[in-house]
Design an enzyme around this catalytic site. Sequence first.
Site, PDB file in Angstrom:
ATOM      1  N   GLU A 144      -4.523  -9.804   3.444  1.00  0.00           N
ATOM      2  CA  GLU A 144      -5.314  -9.616   4.522  1.00  0.00           C
ATOM      3  C   GLU A 144      -6.438 -10.383   4.321  1.00  0.00           C
ATOM      4  O   GLU A 144      -6.865 -10.980   5.528  1.00  0.00           O
ATOM      5  CB  GLU A 144      -5.694  -7.903   4.244  1.00  0.00           C
ATOM      6  N   GLU A 168       0.817  -1.305  -0.068  1.00  0.00           N
ATOM      7  CA  GLU A 168      -0.018   0.001  -0.109  1.00  0.00           C
ATOM      8  C   GLU A 168       0.814   1.361   0.024  1.00  0.00           C
ATOM      9  O   GLU A 168       0.225   2.226  -0.527  1.00  0.00           O
ATOM     10  CB  GLU A 168      -0.932   0.041   1.168  1.00  0.00           C
TER      11      GLU A 168
END
Lengths: 230, 241
Positions: free
Chosen positions: B129, B109
């Site tokens: 995730e 990210e």
Amino acid sequence: MISVQYKTITFDLDEGVGILHLNRPPSNVMTMDFFREFYEVITEIHLSLETKALVISGKGRHYSSGTDLQDLKKEILRQDTTRARYAKTETPEFINLNYQVFNRLEHSPIPVISSITGICLGSAFELALSSHFRFCSPEAVFGLPETTFNLIPGLGGIPKMKALTGMARTIELVLQGKTFSSEEALSYNLADKIIAKKLLLKQSILFARSISSGYRKEKHILYLKTFFKI
Amino acid sequence: MTRWEIKEHIGILTLDNPPGNYILEPEFVPLEQIKEWTTSAEIKGIMITGGGKHFSSGGDLSQLYEKIQKEVDLSDQMDRGKAVLDFLENLNIPVLAAIKGICFGGGLEIALASHIRVCSDSSLFALPESNYNLIPGLGGTVRLPERIGLPESLKLILGGDMISAEEALALKLVDYVVPGTDLLDFAFRFLLKITRERPLKVIQSVMQILKNSRLLPREEAMKEETRLFCELALEEARRKN
């Protein structure tokens, strides 16, 4: 076939396909006169309803070397003094004009094909980027060299390049300002086709003719109502 | 856990918590700190990389669960982390992520918020995730589709699978892949190549135009472009006269 000769441009209309040549050889440099005339010609093309597809090319060996920097600087200084006298915030007239003409071209109701040989730099490349198709010859040379003169491409070249080739490549090509080949342009998605120089213009016109069959007058008129308010 | 140095007008931000360079806090570098580092007139470009062999393994799950047990305001912490990434993405100088080894979750990210992504040929990418019944929380679900489109993003986010450097290049998740030993050199030279001979104002104008095309309505973005062009042109014209 209809032919019109301007100071910096020639325009021919051949069975619905318009062929616009930048006509200031050898390098077809874009002067203030050119931008004014180009705006005029594009407006006429759009108003006439006769041209169903447009090919833009350069007379002689090159597409165009871009804006005449001396001419531009003179104009900027002249307009700066005028502006100081009137409204400071106002955009110089010529920049507005240049932006409008490229913008109008991009949103043109007829497809626009840039047929590129030789040099295609700076504003000329921005003109090509405002076209819907870019066909080029193998030896064509592209680039946005403005930052090497401490300037930036100011006619939509940066966002258009980003849309075609992505953020990283755009930053690289614009900030480095170096030229690149037709092969590179193709691999960067900045050119659509490479065609042998001898055949390029002819093939571009044939392509223009083939897609002009999709021309719809009603759409064109709707466009005129929106953009020209008529 | 982050280190900052300046070399030839390029700021180098290193995620420095080896071996995995786990991100212990969403705000992996305090916003005020990164602002202070990056907004010096001396800096013309930024490189983000990882200390040691890897870029970053992302967030640390045990830390996350601990925070929740201690009733820390998680939403506030995530917002702070996002503010740092927004700040980097909105900077008016180029930000390049030089990625090697593992680039997972929060690490990816951070890379996604950069303008340019270069990686070594042995890099591995993943948003794992969903394997833990979570989702990427630092803007990844927004930025990834912007970069690689929705179908491929869904594969990465919901599939949670790992992809190679080569696959990342094919997806345009990264812009360049280079041999591992050349990575830092290539990345640094790349930034030098595009900034060294350019005045800061020119760099800022180009980056501003790119940012505007993302954030402003088209008409406004075009007007801003004209304004920035005229400013530079006027300066040049006066200088030459």
